[in-house]
Write a protein that holds these residues in place. Structure first.
Motif, short mmCIF file in Angstrom:
data_model
loop_
_atom_site.label_atom_id
_atom_site.label_comp_id
_atom_site.label_asym_id
_atom_site.label_seq_id
_atom_site.Cartn_x
_atom_site.Cartn_y
_atom_site.Cartn_z
N SER A 1 4.28 7.94 -13.37
CA SER A 1 4.52 6.88 -14.34
C SER A 1 5.73 6.04 -13.93
O SER A 1 5.69 4.81 -13.94
CB SER A 1 4.75 7.48 -15.73
OG SER A 1 5.02 6.45 -16.67
N LYS A 2 6.80 6.73 -13.52
CA LYS A 2 8.00 6.02 -13.06
C LYS A 2 7.70 5.27 -11.77
O LYS A 2 8.15 4.12 -11.59
CB LYS A 2 9.14 7.01 -12.84
CG LYS A 2 10.44 6.35 -12.42
CD LYS A 2 11.56 7.37 -12.28
CE LYS A 2 12.87 6.69 -11.87
NZ LYS A 2 13.97 7.68 -11.71
N ALA A 3 6.93 5.89 -10.87
CA ALA A 3 6.60 5.24 -9.60
C ALA A 3 5.80 3.96 -9.84
O ALA A 3 6.05 2.93 -9.20
CB ALA A 3 5.82 6.19 -8.71
N ARG A 4 4.85 4.01 -10.77
CA ARG A 4 4.05 2.81 -11.08
C ARG A 4 4.92 1.72 -11.69
O ARG A 4 4.75 0.54 -11.39
CB ARG A 4 2.89 3.17 -12.00
CG ARG A 4 1.74 3.87 -11.30
CD ARG A 4 0.50 3.91 -12.17
NE ARG A 4 0.71 4.71 -13.37
CZ ARG A 4 0.42 6.01 -13.47
NH1 ARG A 4 -0.09 6.64 -12.42
NH2 ARG A 4 0.62 6.67 -14.59
N GLU A 5 5.85 2.11 -12.55
CA GLU A 5 6.74 1.13 -13.17
C GLU A 5 7.58 0.42 -12.10
O GLU A 5 7.72 -0.81 -12.11
CB GLU A 5 7.66 1.84 -14.17
CG GLU A 5 8.69 0.93 -14.83
CD GLU A 5 9.66 1.69 -15.71
OE1 GLU A 5 10.74 1.13 -15.98
OE2 GLU A 5 9.34 2.83 -16.11
N LEU A 6 8.12 1.19 -11.16
CA LEU A 6 8.92 0.61 -10.10
C LEU A 6 8.05 -0.22 -9.15
O LEU A 6 8.46 -1.28 -8.67
CB LEU A 6 9.65 1.71 -9.32
CG LEU A 6 10.79 2.38 -10.08
CD1 LEU A 6 11.20 3.68 -9.39
CD2 LEU A 6 11.99 1.44 -10.19
N ASN A 7 6.84 0.26 -8.91
CA ASN A 7 5.92 -0.49 -8.05
C ASN A 7 5.60 -1.85 -8.66
O ASN A 7 5.51 -2.86 -7.94
CB ASN A 7 4.63 0.32 -7.86
CG ASN A 7 3.74 -0.25 -6.77
OD1 ASN A 7 4.18 -0.42 -5.64
ND2 ASN A 7 2.50 -0.53 -7.10
N LEU B 1 0.82 -1.22 0.00
CA LEU B 1 0.00 0.00 0.00
C LEU B 1 0.85 1.27 0.00
O LEU B 1 0.32 2.37 0.16
CB LEU B 1 -0.93 0.01 1.22
CG LEU B 1 -1.95 -1.13 1.29
CD1 LEU B 1 -2.77 -1.01 2.57
CD2 LEU B 1 -2.86 -1.13 0.07
N TRP B 2 2.13 1.12 -0.19
CA TRP B 2 3.06 2.25 -0.14
C TRP B 2 2.66 3.34 -1.12
O TRP B 2 2.60 4.53 -0.76
CB TRP B 2 4.45 1.72 -0.44
CG TRP B 2 5.62 2.63 -0.23
CD1 TRP B 2 5.65 3.98 -0.13
CD2 TRP B 2 6.99 2.19 -0.08
NE1 TRP B 2 6.92 4.44 0.06
CE2 TRP B 2 7.77 3.36 0.11
CE3 TRP B 2 7.62 0.95 -0.09
CZ2 TRP B 2 9.16 3.31 0.28
CZ3 TRP B 2 8.99 0.90 0.09
CH2 TRP B 2 9.76 2.07 0.26
N LEU B 3 2.36 2.98 -2.36
CA LEU B 3 2.02 3.98 -3.38
C LEU B 3 0.75 4.75 -3.03
O LEU B 3 0.77 5.98 -2.97
CB LEU B 3 1.91 3.31 -4.75
CG LEU B 3 1.56 4.20 -5.94
CD1 LEU B 3 2.58 5.32 -6.10
CD2 LEU B 3 1.47 3.38 -7.22
N PRO B 4 -0.40 4.09 -2.79
CA PRO B 4 -1.60 4.86 -2.45
C PRO B 4 -1.50 5.58 -1.11
O PRO B 4 -2.10 6.65 -0.94
CB PRO B 4 -2.70 3.80 -2.44
CG PRO B 4 -2.02 2.50 -2.28
CD PRO B 4 -0.70 2.65 -2.95
N HIS B 5 -0.76 5.03 -0.17
CA HIS B 5 -0.58 5.70 1.12
C HIS B 5 0.11 7.05 0.91
O HIS B 5 -0.30 8.07 1.47
CB HIS B 5 0.24 4.81 2.06
CG HIS B 5 0.37 5.32 3.46
ND1 HIS B 5 1.28 6.29 3.82
CD2 HIS B 5 -0.31 5.01 4.60
CE1 HIS B 5 1.18 6.55 5.11
NE2 HIS B 5 0.22 5.78 5.62
N GLN C 1 10.45 5.69 -3.86
CA GLN C 1 9.99 6.78 -3.01
C GLN C 1 10.36 8.14 -3.62
O GLN C 1 9.58 9.09 -3.57
CB GLN C 1 10.58 6.66 -1.61
CG GLN C 1 10.18 7.79 -0.67
CD GLN C 1 8.68 7.86 -0.44
OE1 GLN C 1 8.03 6.83 -0.27
NE2 GLN C 1 8.13 9.07 -0.40
N ALA C 2 11.54 8.24 -4.21
CA ALA C 2 11.95 9.49 -4.85
C ALA C 2 11.02 9.85 -6.00
O ALA C 2 10.67 11.02 -6.19
CB ALA C 2 13.39 9.38 -5.35
N ALA C 3 10.59 8.84 -6.76
CA ALA C 3 9.66 9.10 -7.87
C ALA C 3 8.32 9.58 -7.35
O ALA C 3 7.72 10.51 -7.92
CB ALA C 3 9.49 7.83 -8.70
#
Length: 293
Positions: free
Chosen positions: A228-234, A191-195, A219-221
């Motif tokens: 977009s980068k955050a979702r790719e890493l997620n 849940l890191w991304l939506p949190h 986290q930096a993204a």
């Protein structure tokens, strides 16, 4: 006060004893790979099976090895309020930046009991407190109203929360009840991304033990609003988040660390046992998916 990718460090054992040399290597690697802070003696650190002497030595070694390069949030929780004070007093003297204090487990205190417990810690120690709510393990839930009441009562003492309740609505509930500057950290890697999208500042993470650079980059993204980068890493990390709990934690993450580093042994302490064959397969597949092996 805190932000970023913060690993809840596993405690390495060798022949049944704390493996100080391996732990120092783990701390050094974490800092080199971009972790923003370190948490020794949390749930992932098997604090519940450490003697007080071992607990304090693990915290001490972490602080010594970090040498001020990143803050150390020492696990200080206990189902015995007086023992929690003992841990916090030691951690403060050793140089910790804060104490991670889980809701008392097994005792099942009421909300009034939780307020009394955390109030006692705030009034009898000087170490800043990070609340830790993980009702799946403690049974007791630190309800939103209790968090708000405690932070309003001790705004300079209770500085953050690690929320592993799995309820994302709590991020907004805490923001509505408190200053938007109150530090909220996810305690659920999946849940890191939506949190963070809801207002969190980072995560105290299990996965970051074995994928610190990817987690720091993720986290930096998020912080840069590069979704977009955050979702790719997620997507790369997501199978690993679940694999870390494919058996009783921290057995899977210790196995994962042993796959990445030959100086880390996969051993856990009873009543836990080492990761099952099925869990090891899940971890191996997730590590390959993330590009870590």
């Amino acid at each position: 006060m805190f932000s970023g990718s913060i690993p809840a460090l596993a405690t390495p054992f060798r022949d049944g004893s704390f493996d100080e040399a391996a732990f120092r290597q783990l701390v050094e690697w974490q800092i080199e790979q971009g972790s923003a802070a370190l948490v020794p003696c949390g749930t992932t650190g098997e604090a519940s099976t450490l003697s007080n002497a071992e607990h304090h030595r693990v915290v001490e070694v972490c602080i010594e090895q970090a040498a001020g390069r990143v803050p150390v949030i020492a696990g200080c929780g206990s189902n015995d309020t007086i023992n929690a004070v003992l841990h916090m007093t030691f951690a403060k003297k050793a140089g910790a930046a804060a104490g991670l204090c889980v809701a008392p487990y097994y005792n099942r205190p009421s909300q009034a009991g939780l307020i009394a417990h955390f109030s006692y810690l705030a009034e009898n120690t000087t170490l800043p407190i990070v609340l830790y709510n993980v009702p799946s393990r403690t049974v007791t839930d630190i309800e939103d109203e209790t968090v708000v009441a405690l932070v309003k009562k001790y705004p300079d003492r209770i500085v953050a929360i690690k929320d592993a309740s799995g309820d994302l609505s709590r991020v907004a509930d805490h923001r509505m009840g408190l200053s938007k500057d109150f530090c909220q950290l996810s305690g659920n890697d999946e849940l890191w991304l939506p949190h963070n999208a809801a207002g969190g500042r980072g995560a105290i993470s299990v996965t970051a033990n074995v994928a610190p650079a990817l987690c720091a980059e993720f986290q930096a993204a998020i912080s840069a609003n590069e979704l977009s980068k955050a979702r790719e890493l997620n997507d790369r990390l997501f199978p690993l988040h679940y694999a870390m709990f494919s058996d009783a934690s921290p057995a899977p993450v210790k196995y994962a660390l042993s796959r990445v580093h030959d100086w880390f042994q996969p051993d856990v302490r009873l009543p836990l046992v080492n990761a099952s064959e099925a869990s090891r397969r899940a971890v191996d597949e997730a590590l390959e998916h993330a590009g870590l092996i």
